[in-house]
Scaffold this motif. Structure first.
Motif, short mmCIF file in Angstrom:
data_model
loop_
_atom_site.label_atom_id
_atom_site.label_comp_id
_atom_site.label_asym_id
_atom_site.label_seq_id
_atom_site.Cartn_x
_atom_site.Cartn_y
_atom_site.Cartn_z
N ALA A 109 -60.24 20.10 -38.00
CA ALA A 109 -59.30 19.46 -37.10
C ALA A 109 -59.95 18.22 -36.51
CB ALA A 109 -58.88 20.42 -35.99
N THR A 110 -59.24 17.10 -36.54
CA THR A 110 -59.76 15.87 -35.98
C THR A 110 -58.67 15.14 -35.22
OG1 THR A 110 -60.80 13.74 -36.49
CG2 THR A 110 -59.31 14.63 -38.14
N ASP A 111 -59.05 14.41 -34.20
CA ASP A 111 -58.10 13.63 -33.40
C ASP A 111 -58.01 12.18 -33.86
OD1 ASP A 111 -60.62 12.88 -32.62
OD2 ASP A 111 -60.20 12.92 -30.46
N ASN A 112 -58.84 11.80 -34.88
CA ASN A 112 -58.85 10.39 -35.30
C ASN A 112 -59.37 10.34 -36.73
OD1 ASN A 112 -58.92 7.62 -35.48
ND2 ASN A 112 -60.27 7.30 -33.72
N LEU A 113 -58.49 10.54 -37.69
CA LEU A 113 -58.89 10.71 -39.08
C LEU A 113 -59.70 9.53 -39.61
CD1 LEU A 113 -58.66 12.37 -41.73
CD2 LEU A 113 -56.56 11.09 -42.22
N ASP A 114 -59.29 8.30 -39.27
CA ASP A 114 -59.93 7.10 -39.83
C ASP A 114 -60.93 6.46 -38.88
OD1 ASP A 114 -58.43 7.17 -42.26
OD2 ASP A 114 -56.71 6.41 -41.15
N GLN A 115 -61.27 7.14 -37.79
CA GLN A 115 -62.16 6.57 -36.78
C GLN A 115 -61.67 5.18 -36.37
OE1 GLN A 115 -66.37 6.86 -37.52
NE2 GLN A 115 -66.20 8.88 -38.47
N SER A 116 -60.40 5.09 -36.05
CA SER A 116 -59.76 3.83 -35.67
C SER A 116 -59.62 3.74 -34.15
CB SER A 116 -58.37 3.74 -36.32
OG SER A 116 -57.65 2.64 -35.83
N ARG A 117 -59.65 2.51 -33.62
CA ARG A 117 -59.44 2.32 -32.18
C ARG A 117 -57.97 2.17 -31.83
NH1 ARG A 117 -64.13 0.34 -33.45
NH2 ARG A 117 -63.30 -1.54 -34.40
N ARG A 118 -57.17 1.63 -32.75
CA ARG A 118 -55.78 1.31 -32.42
C ARG A 118 -54.77 2.21 -33.13
NH1 ARG A 118 -55.76 -5.34 -32.58
NH2 ARG A 118 -57.42 -5.66 -31.01
N ASN A 119 -55.13 2.77 -34.25
CA ASN A 119 -54.19 3.55 -35.03
C ASN A 119 -54.73 4.96 -35.23
OD1 ASN A 119 -51.98 4.22 -36.66
ND2 ASN A 119 -53.00 3.48 -38.52
N LYS A 120 -54.86 5.68 -34.14
CA LYS A 120 -55.42 7.03 -34.21
C LYS A 120 -54.42 7.97 -34.85
CE LYS A 120 -58.45 6.58 -30.18
NZ LYS A 120 -58.85 7.16 -28.87
N ARG A 121 -54.90 8.75 -35.82
CA ARG A 121 -54.06 9.71 -36.51
C ARG A 121 -54.76 11.06 -36.50
NH1 ARG A 121 -52.95 7.71 -42.33
NH2 ARG A 121 -55.23 7.45 -42.27
N ALA A 122 -54.19 12.01 -35.77
CA ALA A 122 -54.74 13.37 -35.78
C ALA A 122 -54.34 14.05 -37.08
CB ALA A 122 -54.23 14.15 -34.58
N ASP A 123 -55.17 14.99 -37.52
CA ASP A 123 -54.85 15.69 -38.76
C ASP A 123 -55.58 17.03 -38.77
OD1 ASP A 123 -53.72 16.22 -41.18
OD2 ASP A 123 -54.55 14.47 -42.22
N PHE A 124 -55.03 17.94 -39.57
CA PHE A 124 -55.63 19.24 -39.81
C PHE A 124 -55.80 19.37 -41.32
CE2 PHE A 124 -55.63 23.79 -40.64
CZ PHE A 124 -56.52 24.25 -39.68
N VAL A 125 -57.03 19.62 -41.77
CA VAL A 125 -57.34 19.61 -43.19
C VAL A 125 -57.85 20.99 -43.60
CG1 VAL A 125 -58.66 18.50 -45.04
CG2 VAL A 125 -58.00 17.18 -43.01
N THR A 126 -57.23 21.53 -44.63
CA THR A 126 -57.70 22.78 -45.23
C THR A 126 -58.38 22.46 -46.55
OG1 THR A 126 -55.88 24.02 -44.24
CG2 THR A 126 -57.03 25.04 -46.10
N SER A 127 -59.59 22.95 -46.72
CA SER A 127 -60.36 22.70 -47.94
C SER A 127 -60.65 24.01 -48.65
CB SER A 127 -61.67 21.99 -47.62
OG SER A 127 -61.45 20.71 -47.08
N ILE A 128 -60.39 24.03 -49.93
CA ILE A 128 -60.78 25.13 -50.80
C ILE A 128 -61.96 24.63 -51.64
CG2 ILE A 128 -60.06 26.78 -52.55
CD1 ILE A 128 -58.59 27.01 -49.87
N ILE A 129 -63.07 25.36 -51.60
CA ILE A 129 -64.30 24.87 -52.24
C ILE A 129 -64.85 25.96 -53.16
CG2 ILE A 129 -66.56 23.82 -51.85
CD1 ILE A 129 -65.64 23.19 -49.01
N PRO A 130 -64.39 25.99 -54.40
CA PRO A 130 -65.03 26.89 -55.37
C PRO A 130 -66.41 26.35 -55.72
CG PRO A 130 -63.43 25.51 -56.47
CD PRO A 130 -63.33 25.19 -55.00
N GLY A 131 -67.31 27.23 -56.03
CA GLY A 131 -68.67 26.81 -56.35
C GLY A 131 -69.24 27.59 -57.52
N LEU A 132 -70.13 26.92 -58.26
CA LEU A 132 -70.84 27.58 -59.34
C LEU A 132 -72.26 27.05 -59.36
CD1 LEU A 132 -70.77 29.47 -61.81
CD2 LEU A 132 -70.24 27.44 -63.20
N LEU A 133 -73.22 27.96 -59.17
CA LEU A 133 -74.63 27.62 -59.24
C LEU A 133 -75.22 28.34 -60.45
CD1 LEU A 133 -77.02 26.18 -57.84
CD2 LEU A 133 -77.44 28.31 -56.60
N LEU A 134 -75.61 27.55 -61.45
CA LEU A 134 -76.16 28.10 -62.68
C LEU A 134 -77.60 27.67 -62.82
CD1 LEU A 134 -76.01 29.36 -65.56
CD2 LEU A 134 -75.16 27.15 -66.36
#
Length: 576
Positions: A109-134
């Motif tokens: 969760a972030t209150d400023n997705l693009d680290q902008s001073r004038r165009n702040k955009r909050a967003d909630f991001v869900t990440s799915i991270i499959p992994g393989l270590l061989l």
């Protein structure tokens, strides 16, 4: 003890720690040469020309694999596994194949997705991270592959959904024992195109400010030993790199690329394939205190921009003399030819030379320094790892070179090996390193640059704590500009401090602060400060969790005031 506790935890626990600290050094403009088995002579034990590592990078978030230095894990016994030795001794039985799949989920969760001073955009991001270590260590195959793509879903900014490819892999195949080998290496990572962001940590930006870099290198080669007289290696390397921006850039971009707010294009999508033929010969122990190493390499590029029809060719001879067991002198001479497209076109055809030496304080503590002419200019190179007492270790690097962003991706593969978790390790110093194509402090440009970089890091290890301080400086001056783009000089200075503390055998707290000053084509002059606190815990065998809070504040020339970004991350990862 921190290190001992780390060894007892499964890899899944450390997958949840995202504050890996990378010691920096620039990839050297050397041809790709898989390392020969060092002769047992006094001279070659110094090995003063084994590569110089890579620039620092963000860790890739709390699910990234931490470096050995930060987690308390020790790297493999061989200092540059698996490439310091050409192959296991003949007849050694196969030892192990280890496959560790995992699945992680991360909520941001972030209150400023693009680290902008004038165009702040909050967003909630869900990440799915499959992994393989061989990992594999048999009589015929040795290597490790770490693949962990990040699949992101944005709640408010659906157009920013993307898949960030993240890969580190190196595999050495013995085709004919002691004679024919196949070396395969690859890497993938992302960075902020505009620059102006914290160089380390989980940089949170929108899709149109993200560059994905993928690189691969495949090299069959032949080695023959002439007893104690020397060793000859002959090979070929196929190389491929692509760099793609994830959206329509910054200002008025109508194609793939990155633009300044004023509409000047400083990055266009890059790709190339290259064919390199190389040979290296080294004298053996029969020569006593004196050793020689000759190198021939020719690389031809088929690519976009300044790499259209470009080539690198070099022939050199280096002599080393052991004055004492601790002091080695070296001198090098040769000839190079380089060509790059762009404006102006670059053609270099001149002698190369270097003088320098190495001082060994102990097997694990040494300094190597050279000064000479390469890439059309005079410069110095320094690699050092120095023990300052029982608990403290210092790493330092400095070098200058002529290169592009796409070439740096391939050079990284040639100057690093991987630790047991698939993290890059400097082949010269053994220090943790990471991709120069995932450092977000300076912007990504597609022209040819003279790059000067230096870094120093001091790390102290206590029974339950590790403290690491890193200082770095990088300067980039354009030499040849890709047609259709504008090139800008850049410089960046950064400092970071990381402190990890073991709360219990299954729980670790990590604090990190960073400060950097920069000039960047996408943001102008500015500074950035970031701080994060992370708590990671093993809930049960194979299952780990983390929680992180991060704050970033930054300013630049294009807007008044400072941008503020708050980020909260939580996640789980299960290894199988």
């Amino acid at each position: 003890m921190l290190a001992e506790a780390a060894r007892k935890l499964p890899a899944g626990h450390w997958l949840a720690i995202g504050t890996a600290l990378a010691i920096a050094s620039p990839a050297r403009a050397e041809p790709f040469l898989p390392a020969l088995d060092p002769p047992s002579s006094l001279i070659d034990s110094a090995s003063p020309d084994q590569g110089s590592g890579a620039t620092p990078t963000p860790s890739g978030g709390p699910f990234a694999l931490p470096s050995a230095a930060d987690s308390g894990f020790t790297r493999l016994d061989a200092p540059d596994f698996p490439y310091s030795a050409i192959a296991p001794p003949p007849g050694l039985p196969g030892r192990s194949w280890n496959i560790t799949p995992s699945l992680g989920v991360q909520f941001l969760a972030t209150d400023n997705l693009d680290q902008s001073r004038r165009n702040k955009r909050a967003d909630f991001v869900t990440s799915i991270i499959p992994g393989l270590l061989l990992s594999v260590d048999t009589s015929r195959i040795r290597g490790i592959i770490n693949y962990a793509p990040n699949i992101q879903f944005h709640t408010a900014e659906g157009e920013s959904n993307r898949v960030d490819q993240r890969l580190n892999g190196q595999v050495l195949v013995t085709v004919v024992p002691d004679a024919v080998f196949l070396d395969i290496r690859g890497a993938s990572a992302t960075q902020a195109a505009s620059g102006g962001f914290a160089s380390q940590g989980n940089v949170v930006v929108g899709r149109d400010n993200r560059v994905q870099t993928n690189s691969v290198q495949i090299s069959p080669y032949f080695v023959h030993r002439f007893g104690g007289l020397g060793t000859l290696q002959i090979g070929y390397a196929f190389q491929a790199v692509s760099q793609d921006i994830g959206g329509n850039g910054f200002g008025s971009d109508t194609g793939n690329g990155a633009f300044t707010p004023g509409g000047q294009r400083f990055f266009a999508d890059q790709d190339f394939t290259a064919h390199e033929f190389y040979a290296v010969g080294r004298t053996g122990e029969n020569f006593g205190r004196l050793a020689f190493e000759s190198r021939l390499a020719s690389t031809s590029y088929d690519g976009t921009g300044v790499l259209d029809g470009a080539y690198r060719r070099i022939a050199s001879l280096q002599a080393r003399y052991a004055i004492t067991r601790s002091v080695i002198a070296l001198v090098e001479g040769g000839y190079e030819q380089q060509r790059y497209a762009g404006v102006p076109g670059i053609d270099i055809s001149e002698p190369v030379w270097a003088v320098g030496g190495r001082v060994n304080f102990s097997p694990e503590s040494w300094v190597t320094a050279k000064y000479g002419r390469r890439d059309g200019f005079n410069s110095a190179t320094v690699d050092a790892v120095v023990g300052l007492g029982v608990r403290t270790q210092l790493f330092a690097n400095y070098a200058e070179r002529l290169t592009t962003g796409a070439q740096r991706a391939i050079d990284l593969l040639s100057t690093t090996t991987l630790d047991e978790f698939g993290n890059p390790v400097d082949a010269a110093t053994g220090a943790p390193t990471a991709q120069p194509f995932s450092d977000s402090l300076l912007g990504v440009q597609s022209s040819l640059f003279r790059i000067r970089r230096g870094a120093i890091s001091i790390s102290q290890l206590w029974p339950r704590d590790r403290i690491t301080l890193t200082l770095s400086r990088e300067e980039r001056r354009p030499v040849s500009v890709e047609v259709g783009t504008t090139a800008f000089s850049q410089r960046g200075t950064s400092a970071s401090l990381t402190w990890s503390h073991e709360l219990t055998p299954s729980m670790v707290a990590i604090g990190n602060v960073q400060y950097g000053r920069f000039t960047s084509p996408g943001t102008g002059r500015g500074d950035v400060f970031s701080a994060s606190a992370t708590l990671a815990a093993q809930l049960r065998p194979g299952l780990s969790a983390f929680a992180q809070y991060a704050l970033t504040t930054r300013s630049d020339d294009f807007d008044s005031g400072r941008a503020l970004q708050n980020v909260v991350l939580v996640g789980l990862r299960q290894t199988f």
